[in-house]
Design an enzyme around this catalytic site. Structure first.
Site, short mmCIF file in Angstrom:
data_model
loop_
_atom_site.label_atom_id
_atom_site.label_comp_id
_atom_site.label_asym_id
_atom_site.label_seq_id
_atom_site.Cartn_x
_atom_site.Cartn_y
_atom_site.Cartn_z
N GLU A 1 -2.12 8.98 11.86
CA GLU A 1 -3.18 9.96 12.18
C GLU A 1 -2.82 10.77 13.43
O GLU A 1 -1.90 10.42 14.18
CB GLU A 1 -4.51 9.24 12.39
CG GLU A 1 -4.51 8.26 13.56
CD GLU A 1 -5.91 8.04 14.16
OE1 GLU A 1 -6.57 9.04 14.53
OE2 GLU A 1 -6.32 6.87 14.26
N LYS B 1 -12.66 -1.44 18.20
CA LYS B 1 -12.94 -1.79 19.58
C LYS B 1 -14.34 -2.36 19.70
O LYS B 1 -15.24 -1.94 18.98
CB LYS B 1 -12.87 -0.54 20.45
CG LYS B 1 -11.47 -0.01 20.59
CD LYS B 1 -11.37 0.83 21.85
CE LYS B 1 -9.94 1.22 22.11
NZ LYS B 1 -9.52 2.34 21.27
N1 PSU Z 1 -10.60 4.11 17.82
C1 PSU Z 1 -9.64 4.01 18.73
N2 PSU Z 1 -8.88 5.10 19.06
C2 PSU Z 1 -9.06 6.30 18.43
C3 PSU Z 1 -10.08 6.39 17.43
C4 PSU Z 1 -10.82 5.28 17.18
O1 PSU Z 1 -9.47 2.94 19.27
O2 PSU Z 1 -8.35 7.28 18.75
C5 PSU Z 1 -10.27 7.68 16.69
C6 PSU Z 1 -9.75 7.53 15.25
O3 PSU Z 1 -9.16 8.76 14.85
C7 PSU Z 1 -11.01 7.28 14.46
C8 PSU Z 1 -12.01 8.10 15.22
O4 PSU Z 1 -10.92 7.66 13.11
O5 PSU Z 1 -11.66 7.94 16.59
C9 PSU Z 1 -13.44 7.67 14.97
O6 PSU Z 1 -14.30 8.60 15.53
P1 PSU Z 1 -15.87 8.54 15.20
O7 PSU Z 1 -16.36 7.29 15.81
O8 PSU Z 1 -16.43 9.78 15.83
O9 PSU Z 1 -15.98 8.52 13.70
#
Ligand code: PSU
Ligand code: MN
Length: 311
Positions: A30, A162
């Site tokens: 990603e 996390k």
């Molecule tokens: N968790 C991490 N690092 C990240 C992300 C999540 O530890 O960089 C990023 C990933 O791309 C994940 C996104 O798909 O954040 C999720 O964002 P949201 O909670 O807004 O859906």
């Protein structure tokens, strides 16, 4: 699937060759972790180290992003370097893809966005750090990642989520969405910075081939959902759960006080946790990313061999 004919999709020659000749496995990566997850230059170094780890296993990395409205599968090193220094870039989950493409924008794909594109291209295995989930205290902030896992057949190799998220609620949503969670050498959900929680998961495998067998069975049955392969952070770079927990609690509270919402929450909390742990969280983060890339390449290669030998 004739991926090269899919609207707006562009595969690098190397990725295209590997997918059509089936002589090397391909692993999707990603780009939101490059633009939003890690600061410059750690983001470039880590993205390139993940690609290197995949190549060392004989597989081909395919970092995915949108550049000028084109969906690129297999960014060049220069494109990664360039994206890593650009801000702001639209963070693209399912809802954002059509907007970025139609407007000729640049966009970084999240886990959800990357799964969609990987599937369009015919890639079955994807490596990242952590997935989005249900936010603590905000049970309606459910990451689009969880819904995508329920509808797109790509295996996501990660270190869980996390604990800035509500992990028990996240598991409930994944169960509802029909997403299996397979532990790679673990029977408990890893919590990103720490190797395990008390939360049980669905199966434990001890080898890439065992993981590949489950992915293959899911594909053979044409089950439409994705899968999580959960790989704990390498033991030498793990944080203590107390250190992780107190930094996360403080950062989350600050995000709340600043009225941050939607896609801005995760990047803010990640940055604050790194400050509060004096960079130890960042070391754990890069270590698990590179390790996950390596494991994903091994699984993708095992899957490729299964497909070639007719199982
Ligand atoms: N968790 C991490 N690092 C990240 C992300 C999540 O530890 O960089 C990023 C990933 O791309 C994940 C996104 O798909 O954040 C999720 O964002 P949201 O909670 O807004 O859906
Ligand atoms: Mn969210």
């Amino acid at each position: 699937m004739m991926s090269q004919d899919t609207f707006a999709l562009h595969l690098s020659a190397e990725v295209q060759d590997a997918l059509s000749r089936r002589d090397r496995a391909v692993v999707a990566l990603e780009s939101t972790l490059i633009t939003h997850g890690l600061p410059y230059p750690t983001n470039v170094d880590t993205a390139l180290a993940m690609e290197q780890a995949i190549r060392e296993q004989g597989a081909v990395p395919a970092t995915i992003a949108i550049l000028g409205g084109s969906i690129i599968v297999g960014l060049t090193e220069d494109q990664i370097r360039d994206l890593a220094q650009r801000s702001p870039v639209r963070k693209c989950s399912r809802r954002d893809l059509a907007i970025a493409v139609a407007r000729g924008e640049d966009g970084a794909t999240t886990v959800a966005g990357t799964m969609i594109v990987a599937h369009m291209a015919g890639i079955k295995v994807f490596a990242t750090g952590g997935i989005g989930g249900v936010h603590r205290g905000q049970p309606f902030d459910v990451s689009a990642d969880l819904i995508e896992l329920g509808r797109t057949p790509v295996a996501v190799v990660c270190s869980g989520a996390k604990s800035i998220l509500d992990l028990p609620l996240t598991l409930e949503v994944l169960e509802t969405q029909g997403v299996p969670i397979v532990g790679f050498g673990t029977t408990k959900l890893p919590a990103f910075y720490t190797r395990e929680t008390s939360l049980p998961i669905d199966a434990c495998v001890d080898s890439p081939d065992e993981a590949a067998a489950i992915i293959d069975a899911s594909v053979q049955m044409a089950l439409k959902q994705g899968m999580l392969v959960a790989v704990p952070v390498p033991a030498e770079d793990e944080l203590s759960s107390e250190a992780a927990e107190s930094a996360i609690a403080q950062a989350t509270e600050e995000a709340h006080q600043q009225h941050l919402s939607g896609p801005r929450v995760t990047p803010y909390v990640l940055g604050r946790v790194a400050e509060l742990t004096d960079g130890a969280s960042r070391k754990a983060n890069t270590s698990l990313l590179i390790n996950n890339a390596r494991v994903a390449a091994q699984i993708a290669e095992a899957l490729r061999r299964r497909e070639q030998t007719g199982r």
